[in-house]
Scaffold this active site. Structure first.
Site: not given
Ligand code: LLP
Length: 405
Positions: A260-263, A303, A328, A357, A299
């Site tokens: 489940e990659p996002g970043r 963070y 502000c 994100y 971000r």
């Molecule tokens: N799967 C699950 C169950 C998750 O909770 C997440 C992210 C992902 C996959 C995707 O994760 P990634 O591959 O993108 O790391 N807003 C934060 C990141 C929050 C991530 C939440 N869950 C940021 O800007 O760093």
């Protein structure tokens, strides 16, 4: 991305998100190919960037979608992701979301508590369907990342312990309305070390083996997302090493790997462009005030995350400055102590690694419209989301009857 930033800014104005669609494709393919010869599904984490054009681009390459609300499920379907490649996760699903997900017949619902499992069973019974489920296990390993994006420890709200997972699988197996086909874990985000992932994989693979021994046959091994990227000079995980370690830990098991990659796919495919409004000094401190703010890219404020910031086509001796927005709040900054040349009104700054994100965490705080988004594919630019107008922002308020006032 070799872009003519000035032309883009003239055409679309600032602040602006720009995504390199060629880069998105190559990151997706790199990950997918690391698991070559094995059954695998890259379910893109829609939360990282949910623009329909982004999802559509990935769907065309064969990606699935990892969703955490019915809204995200609907986005994925609308963008052309096959229903049998969609996963619905999240600790707090509404009854209405569960119902709709079952009706839409997606691949599976990922469950995060016993109580949730009972609700899913009840709703599946109402609909007279069998709900395909996976259970999110919390393997209690330290992912060694920022505490806000760490999820795999018992102190975090996510998933269930190995023991409760076992009980849940046994219950689900007996239920006429539940079909336990998957197992899931996700220990955190922006992971830069392989050992916690390997450790979690081994713990969860052992659970799969013990379930097999009692005739519960898991088919999908979902390792979550979390692969880290380079924001600054981090050492990151090589996808081939990643694949190798995961495959070793599930040796002997016939499983489809789900990721489940996002970043990993989006972060470095995107930049955020912002325009210099003013420079000022408070005592010795130099501030560069720009038109982008924390509501556009949260971000750094939330963070204390680092995003590299550079001035476009600007020479001169660099000195340290805080890059701040017009919101502000003292916490409204995009970068602290950024080395920047002397800047003038209308100079452009590029904020790097902003594809994940970034836009999805933006808001209308201070009645600032959400910014526009642009895709670059094969050197051509395409608008993929219009800039939000003032009228867009007040539409839902204006839709209400105000004659009582
Ligand atoms: N799967 C699950 C169950 C998750 O909770 C997440 C992210 C992902 C996959 C995707 O994760 P990634 O591959 O993108 O790391 N807003 C934060 C990141 C929050 C991530 C939440 N869950 C940021 O800007 O760093």
């Amino acid at each position: 991305m070799s872009l003519d930033i000035k032309t883009l800014v003239q055409k679309y104005n600032t602040p602006l998100y720009v995504y390199d669609f060629n880069n998105i494709a190559s990151r997706y393919k790199e990950l997918k190919e690391s698991f070559e010869g094995k059954k695998s599904l890259v379910a893109y984490a829609v939360k990282s960037n949910s623009n329909l054009a982004v999802i559509k681009h990935l769907a065309k390459l064969g990606a699935g979608a990892d969703c955490v609300s019915i809204g995200e499920v609907k986005r994925a379907l609308k963008a052309g992701v096959k229903k049998y490649k969609i996963i619905f996760s999240g600790v707090g699903k509404l009854d209405s979301e569960i119902r709709e997900a079952l009706e839409k017949d997606i691949l599976l619902l990922n469950l995060e508590s016993e109580a949730e499992m009972k609700r899913v069973e009840m709703i599946a019974k109402e609909l007279q369907v069998e709900a395909r489920i996976s259970i999110r296990v919390n393997p209690n390993v330290d992912p060694k990342t920022h505490p806000y994006i760490s999820t795999g420890l018992h102190e975090n709200k996510f998933g269930v312990s190995i023991d409760s997972a076992k009980r849940m699988y046994i219950y689900a197996k007996k239920s006429k309305y539940l079909n336990p086909i998957g197992i899931h874990f996700h220990i955190g985000s922006q992971l830069t070390e392989l050992s916690p992932i390997r450790e979690a994989c081994e713990i969860v693979a052992d659970l799969v083996r013990s379930l097999k021994a009692i005739d519960i046959d898991i088919k999908f091994f979902d390792i979550g997302g979390g692969l880290g990227v380079v924001y600054n000079e981090e050492e990151t995980i090589d996808p081939k090493e990643y694949a190798l370690n995961i495959l070793q830990s599930i040796k002997g098991l016939d499983l489809t790997i789900v990721m489940e990659p996002g970043r990993y796919i989006m972060a470095n495919a995107g930049i955020f462009l912002t325009r210099v409004l003013y420079e000022k000094r408070n005592g010795n401190k130099r501030f560069v005030i720009v038109d982008g703010a924390m509501n556009d890219l949260l971000r750094p404020s939330l963070y204390n995350a680092y995003h590299k910031i550079e001035a476009v086509q600007k020479d001169g001796e660099k000195s340290s400055a805080d890059v701040v927005g017009p919101v502000c709040e003292s916490g409204d900054f995009l970068g602290k102590s950024v080395p920047l040349p002397p800047l003038e009104h209308n100079d452009i700054l590029v904020v790097h690694s902003a594809g994940a994100y970034g836009f999805t965490m933006s808001s209308n705080y201070n009645t600032r419209g959400r910014v526009a988004e642009v895709a670059i594919l094969d050197g051509k630019d395409y608008l993929i989301r219009e800039r939000e107008s003032f009228e867009d922002q007040i539409r839902l308020e204006e839709a209400c009857d105000t004659s009582w006032q």
